[in-house]
Structure formats: structure tokens, C-alpha cells
Design a protein around this motif. Structure first.
Motif, PDB file in Angstrom:
ATOM      1  N   PRO A 223       0.797  -1.224   0.000  1.00 13.93           N
ATOM      2  CA  PRO A 223       0.000   0.000   0.000  1.00 13.93           C
ATOM      3  C   PRO A 223       0.834   1.282   0.000  1.00 13.93           C
ATOM      4  CG  PRO A 223       0.091  -0.916   2.206  1.00 13.93           C
ATOM      5  CD  PRO A 223       0.835  -1.870   1.318  1.00 13.93           C
ATOM      6  N   ILE A 224       2.144   1.126   0.087  1.00 13.80           N
ATOM      7  CA  ILE A 224       3.035   2.300   0.151  1.00 13.80           C
ATOM      8  C   ILE A 224       4.331   1.926  -0.569  1.00 13.80           C
ATOM      9  CG2 ILE A 224       3.919   1.548   2.439  1.00 13.80           C
ATOM     10  CD1 ILE A 224       4.283   4.498   3.179  1.00 13.80           C
ATOM     11  N   SER A 225       4.941   2.902  -1.200  1.00  7.50           N
ATOM     12  CA  SER A 225       6.196   2.597  -1.908  1.00  7.50           C
ATOM     13  C   SER A 225       7.313   2.382  -0.889  1.00  7.50           C
ATOM     14  CB  SER A 225       6.566   3.754  -2.834  1.00  7.50           C
ATOM     15  OG  SER A 225       6.923   4.887  -2.070  1.00  7.50           O
ATOM     16  N   GLY A 226       8.365   1.694  -1.328  1.00  9.66           N
ATOM     17  CA  GLY A 226       9.529   1.507  -0.461  1.00  9.66           C
ATOM     18  C   GLY A 226      10.183   2.845  -0.145  1.00  9.66           C
ATOM     19  N   LEU A 227      10.154   3.730  -1.144  1.00  7.50           N
ATOM     20  CA  LEU A 227      10.768   5.046  -0.959  1.00  7.50           C
ATOM     21  C   LEU A 227      10.062   5.814   0.168  1.00  7.50           C
ATOM     22  CD1 LEU A 227      13.076   6.502  -2.396  1.00  7.50           C
ATOM     23  CD2 LEU A 227      11.438   7.356  -4.072  1.00  7.50           C
ATOM     24  N   ASP A 228       8.724   5.802   0.165  1.00  4.13           N
ATOM     25  CA  ASP A 228       7.987   6.498   1.220  1.00  4.13           C
ATOM     26  C   ASP A 228       8.193   5.830   2.582  1.00  4.13           C
ATOM     27  OD1 ASP A 228       6.960   8.684  -0.110  1.00  4.13           O
ATOM     28  OD2 ASP A 228       5.130   7.655  -0.762  1.00  4.13           O
ATOM     29  N   ALA A 229       8.189   4.492   2.586  1.00  7.75           N
ATOM     30  CA  ALA A 229       8.387   3.791   3.863  1.00  7.75           C
ATOM     31  C   ALA A 229       9.789   4.076   4.408  1.00  7.75           C
ATOM     32  CB  ALA A 229       8.182   2.292   3.667  1.00  7.75           C
ATOM     33  N   LEU A 230      10.757   4.144   3.501  1.00  6.07           N
ATOM     34  CA  LEU A 230      12.120   4.474   3.930  1.00  6.07           C
ATOM     35  C   LEU A 230      12.162   5.870   4.555  1.00  6.07           C
ATOM     36  CD1 LEU A 230      15.239   3.958   3.909  1.00  6.07           C
ATOM     37  CD2 LEU A 230      15.258   4.858   1.573  1.00  6.07           C
ATOM     38  N   LEU A 231      11.433   6.783   3.928  1.00  5.56           N
ATOM     39  CA  LEU A 231      11.410   8.155   4.443  1.00  5.56           C
ATOM     40  C   LEU A 231      10.843   8.201   5.868  1.00  5.56           C
ATOM     41  CD1 LEU A 231      11.862  11.189   3.614  1.00  5.56           C
ATOM     42  CD2 LEU A 231       9.399  11.251   3.270  1.00  5.56           C
ATOM     43  N   VAL A 232       9.767   7.437   6.097  1.00  2.67           N
ATOM     44  CA  VAL A 232       9.173   7.399   7.442  1.00  2.67           C
ATOM     45  C   VAL A 232      10.242   6.950   8.446  1.00  2.67           C
ATOM     46  CG1 VAL A 232       7.442   6.267   8.908  1.00  2.67           C
ATOM     47  CG2 VAL A 232       6.835   6.969   6.572  1.00  2.67           C
ATOM     48  N   ASN A 233      10.991   5.913   8.083  1.00 10.98           N
ATOM     49  CA  ASN A 233      12.044   5.421   8.979  1.00 10.98           C
ATOM     50  C   ASN A 233      13.133   6.470   9.192  1.00 10.98           C
ATOM     51  OD1 ASN A 233      10.794   2.937   9.297  1.00 10.98           O
ATOM     52  ND2 ASN A 233      11.823   2.022   7.556  1.00 10.98           N
ATOM     53  N   GLN A 234      13.478   7.178   8.136  1.00 11.05           N
ATOM     54  CA  GLN A 234      14.532   8.192   8.267  1.00 11.05           C
ATOM     55  C   GLN A 234      14.077   9.346   9.159  1.00 11.05           C
ATOM     56  OE1 GLN A 234      15.136   8.847   4.034  1.00 11.05           O
ATOM     57  NE2 GLN A 234      17.008   7.612   3.997  1.00 11.05           N
ATOM     58  N   VAL A 235      12.815   9.764   8.962  1.00 12.32           N
ATOM     59  CA  VAL A 235      12.282  10.888   9.753  1.00 12.32           C
ATOM     60  C   VAL A 235      12.209  10.523  11.244  1.00 12.32           C
ATOM     61  CG1 VAL A 235      10.139  12.206  10.161  1.00 12.32           C
ATOM     62  CG2 VAL A 235      11.063  12.019   7.851  1.00 12.32           C
ATOM     63  N   SER A 236      12.015   9.234  11.534  1.00 10.43           N
ATOM     64  CA  SER A 236      11.865   8.805  12.940  1.00 10.43           C
ATOM     65  C   SER A 236      13.076   9.182  13.777  1.00 10.43           C
ATOM     66  CB  SER A 236      11.671   7.281  13.006  1.00 10.43           C
ATOM     67  OG  SER A 236      12.893   6.613  12.769  1.00 10.43           O
ATOM     68  N   PHE A 237      14.215   9.410  13.139  1.00  7.07           N
ATOM     69  CA  PHE A 237      15.430   9.673  13.912  1.00  7.07           C
ATOM     70  C   PHE A 237      15.549  11.103  14.414  1.00  7.07           C
ATOM     71  CE2 PHE A 237      16.459   5.709  11.838  1.00  7.07           C
ATOM     72  CZ  PHE A 237      17.018   5.014  12.903  1.00  7.07           C
ATOM     73  N   TYR A 238      14.734  12.000  13.890  1.00  4.65           N
ATOM     74  CA  TYR A 238      14.905  13.363  14.420  1.00  4.65           C
ATOM     75  C   TYR A 238      13.599  14.089  14.722  1.00  4.65           C
ATOM     76  CZ  TYR A 238      14.306  14.643   9.534  1.00  4.65           C
ATOM     77  OH  TYR A 238      13.817  14.770   8.272  1.00  4.65           O
ATOM     78  N   ASP A 239      12.473  13.473  14.412  1.00 10.42           N
ATOM     79  CA  ASP A 239      11.205  14.169  14.657  1.00 10.42           C
ATOM     80  C   ASP A 239      10.838  14.090  16.145  1.00 10.42           C
ATOM     81  OD1 ASP A 239       8.981  15.616  14.005  1.00 10.42           O
ATOM     82  OD2 ASP A 239       7.854  13.943  13.130  1.00 10.42           O
ATOM     83  N   ASP A 240       9.940  14.966  16.556  1.00 12.17           N
ATOM     84  CA  ASP A 240       9.405  14.919  17.920  1.00 12.17           C
ATOM     85  C   ASP A 240       8.703  13.564  18.119  1.00 12.17           C
ATOM     86  OD1 ASP A 240       8.330  16.315  20.411  1.00 12.17           O
ATOM     87  OD2 ASP A 240       6.486  15.671  19.395  1.00 12.17           O
ATOM     88  N   VAL A 241       9.035  12.849  19.194  1.00 10.20           N
ATOM     89  CA  VAL A 241       8.590  11.448  19.299  1.00 10.20           C
ATOM     90  C   VAL A 241       7.061  11.293  19.376  1.00 10.20           C
ATOM     91  CG1 VAL A 241       8.774   9.289  20.610  1.00 10.20           C
ATOM     92  CG2 VAL A 241      10.807  10.690  20.231  1.00 10.20           C
ATOM     93  N   PRO A 242       6.351  11.953  20.311  1.00 10.53           N
ATOM     94  CA  PRO A 242       4.896  11.727  20.365  1.00 10.53           C
ATOM     95  C   PRO A 242       4.185  12.109  19.057  1.00 10.53           C
ATOM     96  CG  PRO A 242       5.647  12.911  22.323  1.00 10.53           C
ATOM     97  CD  PRO A 242       6.805  12.870  21.372  1.00 10.53           C
ATOM     98  N   ARG A 243       4.624  13.216  18.449  1.00 12.31           N
ATOM     99  CA  ARG A 243       3.964  13.643  17.199  1.00 12.31           C
ATOM    100  C   ARG A 243       4.240  12.630  16.085  1.00 12.31           C
ATOM    101  NH1 ARG A 243       6.092  19.111  16.035  1.00 12.31           N
ATOM    102  NH2 ARG A 243       7.899  17.975  15.246  1.00 12.31           N
ATOM    103  N   PHE A 244       5.479  12.177  16.000  1.00 15.98           N
ATOM    104  CA  PHE A 244       5.837  11.185  14.979  1.00 15.98           C
ATOM    105  C   PHE A 244       5.004   9.913  15.163  1.00 15.98           C
ATOM    106  CE2 PHE A 244       8.086   7.348  13.795  1.00 15.98           C
ATOM    107  CZ  PHE A 244       8.414   7.595  12.475  1.00 15.98           C
TER     108      PHE A 244
END
Ligand code: BJ8
Length: 421
Positions: A223-244
Motif C-alpha cells: 500500500p506504500i512505496s519503499g521510498l515512502d516507507a524508507l522516508l518514514v524510517n529516516q524521519v523517525s530519527f529526528y522528529d518529535d517522538v509523540p507527534r511522529f
């Protein structure tokens, strides 16, 4: 704000302009993207804006910002001391010339990239950090941390490599306890049981949300491209935790619904590829974008920017501080990095994942000069072959010179694969 952070403004502008163009070309041109990706597009559009402002505001309120480069740094202890952790970037070619002015050229691009961001003054996350935490994983990182300490206070955790032995577990526990003391000393806050339990819950919830997204990718078509899923994983490293966590759970809701409706991306009749190997630190989108430009979906990443981060939660067996710290060691020692030896767990995890995600083949990513992942590919390929899953090893860096050559190899590889039903 940029001046206060000591950034090189001219170079920083060049970086942002280049990133914006690449992001637009790779991500925004994809068809049938989940609407939940709008949040992640927004985060990227504000990657050197709102998020940095949030970190700077926290610093002004007397809180500490801690940078890290590896999954083995127990972020729960950082949050339990009321500090914030950011995973520092190391996925851009852009910063490598700055690194090569100081470091030898023949080392891994990930190491050169993060080091170059610091010496070139182009990463506001790096420049926001009060301390960075390194670890004794590969030789390249270990030795570069010694040099990095001249630019920013650098604390190094020792990570044992033969983790199946009792002495390794004891050493790891001692290192975790020492890191707890270091965080207490830095922040002036004693880490109590309750604050550590809260931090464990906070990070477990984040990992669980990411795992939900990952599980949906078993759908055919995903249901999602690998590129988008990869981005979600990358963003997890610096975004605000509860909001993420909230936004990732919203995305998972949408993806689960898409699966029920059979609404996916990519061609159902194409083979599905799994990714394995060295991490793809932001903004390294090279292999995913090459593969998916052929309509071939990437359905999972056995990587630190992927399954190794979110698969296992921290599960304390008791309520004492010792039990909580032991639970951290137990969780972190399940992250199978190629720096471990012998590393049978990782080899069988790759095979299990390939079957679980119905991958027709595995693309194994080796960043140039990464001996650990490169040599371990021999055992991984053998185990995958025994399980009937072909593997293609690609050794590359962050440059664009080999893009067409890689495309040709991936094309030839996918032509011989069959979709797994
Ligand atoms: S737990 S993978 S994040 S060490 S690619 S710098 S190993 S030469 S990144 Fe890693 Fe922690 Fe392991 Fe994960 Fe060295 Fe290899 Fe470069 Fe690497």
C-alpha cells in the motif's frame, strides 16, 4: 538562528536548494501516494526550519540535545533525563569533500558524510548538539569519533561484539549504567525508575507504530512505496517522538484500509524486492529510487533504517532499576549489526524476513569500504540461496556515477525473478 548555530550560511543554502529539487523529483512525482505522507512531506519541507526551532527552543529552556549515529545508543536513557536525541545524518555526497579535507578518502561514505556535515558547518542538527554519543562498532566510526571530539564533545559507548557470552552481557550492562550516569551528569537530573519506565513506553510506542507500517507492506500490491516507507524510517530519527508516533499510526490506519481495498502502489505482477545491508541515512534514497523507477516495489528493509530499529520492544521483567537496565541490554543486543561475530541471528533473520514479506529477491547494499557488511554478505547469500531466494549485492557510495550501471544490474536481476504469491 542559523548564525547562532554557527552554520556556514552559503553552503547551507546550496544544500537546501539541492535537497528540495531532489525530493520533489523523487517523492512528489510518485503516483497514488497515501495521504498520510503529506505530514512527512511537511517534515522534510521544514527539516531545516521548524524542527530546528523546536530544538533551539528546548536548548533555551535549559534542556540538552544529544546526537547519535547508531541504534545501540539507548535513547530511553536520553529521554528519561529530559534530553532529546537526534539521529545525525550521514547520507549525502554533499558533505564528503569537507570530510576529505581532514580524513583519509578510502573510508565508508556514511562516516565521511556525517563528519563532513560537522566540519563544513552545514548540519543544524549537528550544531544543536550538546554532546554526541558514538559507539565501538566498526573501526572507521570508532577512530573518527576520536577526531570528532575536537569539534564537539563526543562520548563513546563500548559495544561488545561476541554478544552470546555472559561477559559481553556484563560489559554491556556496565556501559549502559555508565551512560545513565553520563546523562545524569550532563542534565543534572537523576534518572528515576518512573522516568525511565515512561521513556521506555514512549519509545516502544514509536517502534510499534513503525512496525504497523512495516506489516502493511506484506500486502500485494504493497500500500506504500519503499521510498515512502524508507522516508518514514529516516524521519523517525529526528522528529518529535509523540507527534511522529501519532502521525505514523494515522498512516498505518490508512495503509491497513488500503490493503483491505486492494489499493496499492507498483505492479502486482512484478517481483517484490527486499533490501538488506548497510543503513541508508537520510538523504540516501539512491537504491530505492533506482529500483522503484522500474515499477518494482521494495517491500522491506533489513537495516538500521528499517526493521533493526523497530522490531523488538524493550520488555522489562521486573520493576527495579536493574531490571529496566537489563531489559535495555536485552533489547539492544537483539539488533543484529554485522559488527557482531558470529552473527547467525542476523543471517537467519534476513532469510525469515524475505519469506515473511514474500520477497522474490534481496538487494544487498554494501557501502564502499564497509568490510563488515561486505564480508557478511557471503553467509547471507548462501543462506538465502538455500531458501530459494536470489540475492544481488550492490557495492556503492553516494555518488551518481554508477546509477546507470546499477540500473542495468537491477533490471537483469528482476527479469529472472518471479512474483511470490
Ligand atoms: S547497529 S549498522 S547503525 S554500526 S556502513 S559506518 S558499519 S563502515 S552504520 Fe551501523 Fe550501528 Fe551497526 Fe546499525 Fe561502519 Fe559499515 Fe560504514 Fe556503518
Amino acid at each position: 538562528m542559523w548564525k547562532e548555530l554557527g552554520l556556514n550560511l552559503e553552503k547551507h543554502d546550496v544544500l537546501l536548494n539541492a535537497l528540495g529539487t531532489i525530493y520533489g523529483d523523487l517523492f512528489l512525482t510518485q503516483k497514488n501516494r497515501p495521504t498520510g505522507m503529506q505530514y512527512f512531506d511537511f517534515v522534510i519541507s521544514e527539516v531545516h526550519g521548524l524542527r530546528i526551532k523546536e530544538l533551539v527552543d528546548r536548548k533555551k529552556a535549559g534542556k540538552k540535545i544529544i546526537g547519535a549515529f547508531c541504534l545501540y545508543v539507548p535513547e530511553e536513557l536520553v529521554y528519561a533525563s529530559d534530553a532529546t536525541m537526534v539521529g545525525l545524518c550521514g547520507g549525502a555526497d554533499f558533505s564528503i569533500p569537507d570530510a576529505e579535507a581532514v580524513l583519509p578518502r578510502n573510508i565508508c561514505p556514511l562516516i565521511k558524510s556525517f563528519f563532513g556535515f560537522k566540519v563544513g558547518g552545514t548540519c543544524p542538527y549537528f550544531n544543536s548538539c550538546d554532546m554526541v554519543v558514538g559507539e565501538t562498532t566498526c573501526d572507521g566510526k570508532k577512530k573518527v569519533y576520536e577526531i570528532l571530539d575536537d569539534y564537539v564533545p563526543t562520548y563513546v559507548m563500548e559495544i561488545p561484539h561476541k554478544i552470546d557470552t555472559p561477559q559481553a552481557k556484563a560489559l554491556w550492562l556496565a556501559e549502559v549504567k555508565q551512560f545513565k550516569s553520563k546523562m545524569e551528569e550532563m542534565t543534572g537530573k537523576v534518572i528515576e525508575k518512573d522516568s525511565l519506565k515512561d521513556a521506555i513506553r514512549l519509545i516502544n510506542a514509536k517502534r510499534a507504530a513503525m512496525k504497523r507500517v512495516s506489516e502493511t507492506r506484506k500486502g500485494s500490491p504493497p500500500p506504500i512505496s519503499g521510498l515512502d516507507a524508507l522516508l518514514v524510517n529516516q524521519v523517525s530519527f529526528y522528529d518529535d517522538v509523540p507527534r511522529f508516533t501519532q502521525k505514523t499510526n494515522e498512516l498505518a490506519d490508512e495503509l491497513e484500509k488500503r490493503n483491505r481495498q486492494g489499493n496499492g502502489v507498483g505492479d502486482k505482477n512484478k517481483p517484490r524486492l527486499m533490501f538488506s545491508g548497510c543503513p541508508m541515512a537520510i538523504p540516501n534514497w539512491k537504491l530505492h529510487s533506482i529500483i522503484e523507477s522500474m515499477g518494482v516495489p521494495v517491500v522491506a528493509e533489513e537495516s538500521c533504517i528499517g526493521s533493526r530499529y523497530f522490531t523488538d520492544p524493550v520488555e522489562p521483567k521486573g520493576d527495579s532499576m536493574d531490571s529496566l537496565l537489563e531489559a535495555l541490554v536485552s533489547k539492544y543486543s537483539k539488533i543484529s549489526c554485522a559488527c557482531f561475530t558470529p552473527n547467525k541471528e542476523r543471517v537467519s533473520k534476513v532469510v525469515d524476513m524475505a519469506k515473511d514479506f514474500k520477497a522474490s529477491g534481496v538487494v544487498y547494499n554494501v557501502l564502499q569500504y564497509c568490510h563488515a557488511y561486505n564480508i557478511e554478505s557471503i553467509k547471507v547469500e548462501k543462506a538465502l540461496k538455500a531458501a530459494g531466494v536470489p540475492m544481488l549485492k550492490i557495492e556503492t557510495d553516494y555518488g551518481s556515477e554508477d546509477v546507470e550501471q546499477i540500473r542495468t544490474r537491477v533490471e537483469a536481476f528482476t527479469e529472472m525473478l518471479h512474483p511470490v504469491r
